[in-house]
Design a protein around this motif. Structure first.
Motif, mmCIF file in Angstrom:
data_model
loop_
_atom_site.group_PDB
_atom_site.id
_atom_site.type_symbol
_atom_site.label_atom_id
_atom_site.label_comp_id
_atom_site.label_asym_id
_atom_site.label_seq_id
_atom_site.Cartn_x
_atom_site.Cartn_y
_atom_site.Cartn_z
ATOM 1 N N THR A 220 -9.555 9.086 23.215
ATOM 2 C CA THR A 220 -8.961 8.902 24.712
ATOM 3 C C THR A 220 -7.692 10.033 24.951
ATOM 4 O OG1 THR A 220 -9.654 6.680 24.755
ATOM 5 C CG2 THR A 220 -8.462 7.378 26.294
ATOM 6 N N ARG B 284 -9.637 10.829 32.148
ATOM 7 C CA ARG B 284 -9.782 9.365 31.524
ATOM 8 C C ARG B 284 -8.464 8.880 31.403
ATOM 9 N NH1 ARG B 284 -11.020 12.120 25.696
ATOM 10 N NH2 ARG B 284 -12.748 13.425 26.219
ATOM 11 N N LYS C 199 -7.802 4.832 32.251
ATOM 12 C CA LYS C 199 -7.273 3.515 31.797
ATOM 13 C C LYS C 199 -6.544 2.991 32.557
ATOM 14 C CE LYS C 199 -4.716 3.416 27.184
ATOM 15 N NZ LYS C 199 -4.270 4.573 26.475
ATOM 16 N N ASN D 268 -8.399 -0.407 25.370
ATOM 17 C CA ASN D 268 -9.400 1.305 25.297
ATOM 18 C C ASN D 268 -9.482 1.105 23.653
ATOM 19 O OD1 ASN D 268 -9.175 3.928 25.054
ATOM 20 N ND2 ASN D 268 -11.104 3.554 25.818
ATOM 21 N N ASP E 121 -8.973 3.630 21.569
ATOM 22 C CA ASP E 121 -8.686 4.938 21.400
ATOM 23 C C ASP E 121 -9.899 6.395 20.720
ATOM 24 O OD1 ASP E 121 -8.340 4.909 18.355
ATOM 25 O OD2 ASP E 121 -6.052 5.220 18.305
ATOM 26 N N TRP F 139 -12.881 7.362 24.933
ATOM 27 C CA TRP F 139 -12.175 7.344 26.184
ATOM 28 C C TRP F 139 -13.571 5.745 27.116
ATOM 29 C CZ3 TRP F 139 -16.346 7.750 29.688
ATOM 30 C CH2 TRP F 139 -17.391 8.462 29.649
ATOM 31 N N TYR G 56 -14.495 -0.128 26.427
ATOM 32 C CA TYR G 56 -13.364 -0.951 26.692
ATOM 33 C C TYR G 56 -13.326 -2.684 26.549
ATOM 34 C CZ TYR G 56 -10.632 1.989 29.250
ATOM 35 O OH TYR G 56 -9.626 3.519 29.446
#
Length: 278
Positions: free
Chosen positions: A221, A234, A238, A248, A250, A253, A256
């Motif tokens: 991300t 991105r 987020k 998220n 990491d 991207w 979730y």
């Protein structure tokens, strides 16, 4: 008790014990939810708990592109367990995503989901695929610079996965109004997911710096090589997701998880299909 009767009872007990020892052990049951009763069976297979929903019933404005129900994914074929191209989620996560969509629409963006609930049988399919070194027909797009035998070790595929708990999803942002997306044709020339947006598969999402399911460090991300509009996109995704209780992963991207998930220790295995819902 007489000697003859004692011998008869003892032989009966011994015979029963030997018979029990020869039986195969019962198969281990699938894990049951910790905060709700186990899903009941239907004539077509296991079903979801009552609080699972089809995202389309909660917010039909959220676009879907369920890649694992199609051949356009890193294995190159529909994945086991994806009977239909649907996004199934716990109601809690789906309603939170509905709130994210409202905030996204206010910025002329819409959510598009690639994957939501993922049955354990799909995860098992990924594991089996990973053990077949010759099956790499999609490498040129999804993991052009990553050895296939490192995909699990480097965290790009998980087993088990939070997706199987029903409150984790993969998604992106698309412009509003949203352009059409050309259909993927199996066998078409592949382009690396790491090249600039104008050269990648023409996904109708905003530029996120890489394609979806890009098994490469550029998909992390906060990777420093992703700059400009892609980095802004991105960060926008987020912010929108975090504001409604999602966190998220990491290294991806697009990934979730809803923090207040109702089944944090349960990995379900009902198929992705309307018939799995109550």
């Amino acid at each position: 008790m007489g000697t003859t009767r004692r011998m008869t009872v003892g032989l009966a007990v011994l015979a029963a014990a030997l018979a029990a020892g020869c039986q195969r052990p019962a198969p281990r049951p699938s894990p049951a939810p910790t905060s709700a009763p186990a899903p009941s069976a239907s004539p077509t297979g296991p079903r979801a708990p009552a609080d699972f929903v089809d995202l389309a019933a909660v917010d039909p404005s959220i676009r879907t592109d369920i890649r694992y129900a199609t051949p356009h994914n890193f294995v190159g074929r529909p994945v086991t367990g994806y009977a239909e191209p649907r996004c199934l989620l716990t109601r809690r996560a789906a309603e939170a995503l509905h709130r994210v969509q409202g905030a996204a629409l206010a910025q002329n963006r819409s959510l598009k989901v690639y994957d939501c609930y993922r049955p354990q049988q799909a995860v098992n399919d990924f594991v089996a695929w990973a053990k077949l070194p010759g099956e790499q027909q999609m490498k040129g797009e999804f993991y052009p610079d990553e050895p296939k035998d490192r995909l699990f070790a480097d965290g790009y595929i998980g087993a088990p996965t939070a997706h199987s708990r029903g409150s984790t999803l993969d998604l992106t942002l698309v412009p509003v109004p949203t352009p059409d997306q050309p259909a993927y044709a199996p066998g078409q020339p592949l382009v690396a997911c790491t090249v600039p947006a104008g050269r990648r598969f023409p996904d109708n999402s905003v530029d996120m710096g890489t394609g979806f399911d890009c098994f490469d460090s550029r998909a992390h991300t906060a990777d420093a090589r992703i700059t400009g509009a892609a980095r802004d996109n991105r960060q926008l995704l987020k912010r929108l997701m975090t504001a409604q209780g999602f966190e998220n992963y990491d290294r991806e991207w697009w990934h979730y998880r809803y923090r207040d998930e109702p089944y944090p220790k349960t990995y379900f295995d009902f198929p992705v299909a309307r018939s799995s819902l109550r």
